[in-house]
Motif scaffolding. Structure first.
Motif, PDB file in Angstrom:
ATOM      1  N   GLY A  86       0.783  -1.222   0.000  1.00  0.00           N
ATOM      2  CA  GLY A  86       0.000   0.000   0.000  1.00  0.00           C
ATOM      3  C   GLY A  86       0.818   1.276   0.000  1.00  0.00           C
ATOM      4  O   GLY A  86       0.419   2.272   0.606  1.00  0.00           O
ATOM      5  N   VAL A  87       1.943   1.277  -0.700  1.00  0.00           N
ATOM      6  CA  VAL A  87       2.762   2.486  -0.779  1.00  0.00           C
ATOM      7  C   VAL A  87       2.251   3.382  -1.903  1.00  0.00           C
ATOM      8  O   VAL A  87       1.595   2.927  -2.839  1.00  0.00           O
ATOM      9  CB  VAL A  87       4.247   2.151  -0.998  1.00  0.00           C
ATOM     10  N   ARG A  88       2.557   4.661  -1.802  1.00  0.00           N
ATOM     11  CA  ARG A  88       2.200   5.609  -2.870  1.00  0.00           C
ATOM     12  C   ARG A  88       3.389   6.506  -3.167  1.00  0.00           C
ATOM     13  O   ARG A  88       3.885   7.209  -2.289  1.00  0.00           O
ATOM     14  CB  ARG A  88       0.989   6.455  -2.481  1.00  0.00           C
ATOM     15  N   PHE A  89       3.853   6.426  -4.400  1.00  0.00           N
ATOM     16  CA  PHE A  89       4.932   7.285  -4.885  1.00  0.00           C
ATOM     17  C   PHE A  89       4.377   8.236  -5.935  1.00  0.00           C
ATOM     18  O   PHE A  89       3.531   7.849  -6.752  1.00  0.00           O
ATOM     19  CB  PHE A  89       6.036   6.450  -5.526  1.00  0.00           C
ATOM     20  N   GLY A  90       4.885   9.445  -5.951  1.00  0.00           N
ATOM     21  CA  GLY A  90       4.504  10.416  -6.966  1.00  0.00           C
ATOM     22  C   GLY A  90       5.702  10.857  -7.782  1.00  0.00           C
ATOM     23  O   GLY A  90       6.813  10.998  -7.252  1.00  0.00           O
ATOM     24  N   GLY A  91       5.480  11.080  -9.063  1.00  0.00           N
ATOM     25  CA  GLY A  91       6.554  11.517  -9.948  1.00  0.00           C
ATOM     26  C   GLY A  91       6.071  11.569 -11.380  1.00  0.00           C
ATOM     27  O   GLY A  91       4.979  12.072 -11.664  1.00  0.00           O
ATOM     28  N   VAL A  92       6.877  11.014 -12.288  1.00  0.00           N
ATOM     29  CA  VAL A  92       6.562  10.998 -13.719  1.00  0.00           C
ATOM     30  C   VAL A  92       6.888   9.625 -14.268  1.00  0.00           C
ATOM     31  O   VAL A  92       7.948   9.056 -13.965  1.00  0.00           O
ATOM     32  CB  VAL A  92       7.375  12.081 -14.476  1.00  0.00           C
ATOM     33  N   SER A  93       5.993   9.083 -15.069  1.00  0.00           N
ATOM     34  CA  SER A  93       6.256   7.807 -15.727  1.00  0.00           C
ATOM     35  C   SER A  93       7.457   7.930 -16.654  1.00  0.00           C
ATOM     36  O   SER A  93       7.635   8.943 -17.340  1.00  0.00           O
ATOM     37  CB  SER A  93       5.029   7.375 -16.537  1.00  0.00           C
ATOM     38  N   LEU A  94       8.284   6.881 -16.680  1.00  0.00           N
ATOM     39  CA  LEU A  94       9.415   6.899 -17.620  1.00  0.00           C
ATOM     40  C   LEU A  94       8.945   6.983 -19.063  1.00  0.00           C
ATOM     41  O   LEU A  94       9.689   7.451 -19.929  1.00  0.00           O
ATOM     42  CB  LEU A  94      10.283   5.661 -17.426  1.00  0.00           C
ATOM     43  N   ASP A  95       7.728   6.562 -19.340  1.00  0.00           N
ATOM     44  CA  ASP A  95       7.213   6.673 -20.706  1.00  0.00           C
ATOM     45  C   ASP A  95       7.240   8.121 -21.187  1.00  0.00           C
ATOM     46  O   ASP A  95       7.491   8.385 -22.375  1.00  0.00           O
ATOM     47  CB  ASP A  95       5.788   6.130 -20.778  1.00  0.00           C
ATOM     48  N   ALA A  96       6.992   9.072 -20.295  1.00  0.00           N
ATOM     49  CA  ALA A  96       7.006  10.487 -20.680  1.00  0.00           C
ATOM     50  C   ALA A  96       8.408  10.938 -21.061  1.00  0.00           C
ATOM     51  O   ALA A  96       8.591  11.718 -22.009  1.00  0.00           O
ATOM     52  CB  ALA A  96       6.466  11.342 -19.536  1.00  0.00           C
ATOM     53  N   PHE A  97       9.416  10.453 -20.351  1.00  0.00           N
ATOM     54  CA  PHE A  97      10.803  10.776 -20.698  1.00  0.00           C
ATOM     55  C   PHE A  97      11.204  10.115 -22.019  1.00  0.00           C
ATOM     56  O   PHE A  97      11.859  10.732 -22.859  1.00  0.00           O
ATOM     57  CB  PHE A  97      11.740  10.320 -19.580  1.00  0.00           C
ATOM     58  N   PHE A  98      10.817   8.856 -22.182  1.00  0.00           N
ATOM     59  CA  PHE A  98      11.152   8.149 -23.421  1.00  0.00           C
ATOM     60  C   PHE A  98      10.468   8.775 -24.633  1.00  0.00           C
ATOM     61  O   PHE A  98      10.991   8.721 -25.751  1.00  0.00           O
ATOM     62  CB  PHE A  98      10.771   6.673 -23.309  1.00  0.00           C
ATOM     63  N   HIS A  99       9.297   9.358 -24.430  1.00  0.00           N
ATOM     64  CA  HIS A  99       8.603  10.032 -25.530  1.00  0.00           C
ATOM     65  C   HIS A  99       9.451  11.184 -26.077  1.00  0.00           C
ATOM     66  O   HIS A  99       9.429  11.465 -27.277  1.00  0.00           O
ATOM     67  CB  HIS A  99       7.257  10.563 -25.041  1.00  0.00           C
ATOM     68  N   VAL A 100      10.227  11.806 -25.211  1.00  0.00           N
ATOM     69  CA  VAL A 100      11.087  12.915 -25.629  1.00  0.00           C
ATOM     70  C   VAL A 100      12.321  12.410 -26.370  1.00  0.00           C
ATOM     71  O   VAL A 100      12.694  12.951 -27.432  1.00  0.00           O
ATOM     72  CB  VAL A 100      11.506  13.760 -24.409  1.00  0.00           C
ATOM     73  N   VAL A 101      12.960  11.366 -25.851  1.00  0.00           N
ATOM     74  CA  VAL A 101      14.250  10.944 -26.422  1.00  0.00           C
ATOM     75  C   VAL A 101      14.112   9.966 -27.583  1.00  0.00           C
ATOM     76  O   VAL A 101      15.027   9.810 -28.385  1.00  0.00           O
ATOM     77  CB  VAL A 101      15.160  10.328 -25.338  1.00  0.00           C
ATOM     78  N   ARG A 102      12.983   9.258 -27.675  1.00  0.00           N
ATOM     79  CA  ARG A 102      12.715   8.329 -28.783  1.00  0.00           C
ATOM     80  C   ARG A 102      13.768   7.220 -28.893  1.00  0.00           C
ATOM     81  O   ARG A 102      14.707   7.302 -29.697  1.00  0.00           O
ATOM     82  CB  ARG A 102      12.609   9.088 -30.104  1.00  0.00           C
ATOM     83  N   PRO A 103      13.633   6.168 -28.101  1.00  0.00           N
ATOM     84  CA  PRO A 103      14.586   5.054 -28.158  1.00  0.00           C
ATOM     85  C   PRO A 103      14.660   4.431 -29.543  1.00  0.00           C
ATOM     86  O   PRO A 103      13.656   4.314 -30.253  1.00  0.00           O
ATOM     87  CB  PRO A 103      14.024   4.055 -27.143  1.00  0.00           C
ATOM     88  N   HIS A 104      15.875   4.041 -29.955  1.00  0.00           N
ATOM     89  CA  HIS A 104      16.043   3.314 -31.204  1.00  0.00           C
ATOM     90  C   HIS A 104      15.427   1.918 -31.081  1.00  0.00           C
ATOM     91  O   HIS A 104      15.378   1.338 -29.989  1.00  0.00           O
ATOM     92  CB  HIS A 104      17.524   3.161 -31.535  1.00  0.00           C
ATOM     93  N   VAL A 105      15.019   1.359 -32.193  1.00  0.00           N
ATOM     94  CA  VAL A 105      14.446   0.011 -32.179  1.00  0.00           C
ATOM     95  C   VAL A 105      15.481  -1.023 -31.765  1.00  0.00           C
ATOM     96  O   VAL A 105      15.138  -2.114 -31.308  1.00  0.00           O
ATOM     97  CB  VAL A 105      13.854  -0.349 -33.556  1.00  0.00           C
ATOM     98  N   SER A 106      16.756  -0.686 -31.904  1.00  0.00           N
ATOM     99  CA  SER A 106      17.819  -1.622 -31.541  1.00  0.00           C
ATOM    100  C   SER A 106      18.074  -1.667 -30.029  1.00  0.00           C
ATOM    101  O   SER A 106      18.786  -2.550 -29.542  1.00  0.00           O
ATOM    102  CB  SER A 106      19.124  -1.256 -32.258  1.00  0.00           C
ATOM    103  N   ALA A 107      17.514  -0.721 -29.275  1.00  0.00           N
ATOM    104  CA  ALA A 107      17.743  -0.669 -27.828  1.00  0.00           C
ATOM    105  C   ALA A 107      16.978  -1.795 -27.142  1.00  0.00           C
ATOM    106  O   ALA A 107      15.774  -1.938 -27.321  1.00  0.00           O
ATOM    107  CB  ALA A 107      17.314   0.678 -27.270  1.00  0.00           C
TER     108      ALA A 107
END
Length: 201
Positions: A86-107
């Protein structure tokens, strides 16, 4: 470094929500670190994603907070045997960061690094799809320094050593490389439901 197998200091109470070999820590949140807690303020904190991405990028505290907020409500599990419900953490999903950097398909894999120099490795798939966060709040309050504040990585479906404290960045790779504990005998992935504590488990 020798790895001591077996954590038998607490009785195991049957709970269908507990992974095998774990106990419910209740209100306790044990402090376990590979290094001394750094003197790191929000003003000094930064987070960078590089490696196999189209647009390597660095966020400071304000820029990271400008991304869409997200929260995790659930459980966490430490390789030393405790689980916390029952813990609660607040922040930002890593998906939002990845949306900015756009991982290569090879990663395929990631090395997470802390401001202290600590590293841990993860499959990229374990960090996408709403499964991982950069968090700076716990229970509605700023994340304490001893638990990784001002900000830490959160990958709650894996043992907690994968959730690097004092997170500084991620480097995306096309292969797996062991981090600190993985190079000292711990499992490459660390799934608590499969008891992947040590190499070979």
């Amino acid at each position: 470094m020798n790895v001591t197998r077996g954590f038998t200091g607490r009785p195991r109470v049957h709970n269908p929500g507990l992974p095998p070999g774990q106990y419910d820590a209740g209100e306790d949140w044990p402090v376990l670190s590979a290094e001394v807690t750094p003197d790191l303020t929000a003003a000094d904190w930064s987070f960078r994603i590089d490696g196999l991405v189209e647009r390597p990028h660095t966020w400071d505290w304000d820029a990271a907070h400008a991304l869409p907020e997200s929260a995790y409500d659930g459980d966490i599990h430490c390789v030393t045997g405790w689980s916390k419900f029952g813990v609660r953490f607040g922040g930002v999903s890593l998906d939002a960061f990845f949306h900015v950097v756009r991982p290569h398909v090879s990663a395929t894999h990631v090395i997470a690094r802390s401001h202290t120099g600590y590293t841990t490795n993860l499959p990229l798939a374990d960090l996408t799809g709403g499964r991982a966060w950069i968090v700076w709040a716990y229970g509605g309050e700023p994340l304490p320094a001893e638990h990784g504040g001002p900000a830490r990585l959160l990958v709650p479906h894996l043992y907690f050593w994968k959730s690097a404290k004092w997170i500084a960045g991620l480097t995306l790779l096309d292969h797996d490389e062991p981090g600190f504990w993985e190079g000292n005998g711990y499992h490459e992935r660390g799934n608590p439901w499969e008891e992947q504590r040590y190499s070979g488990d």
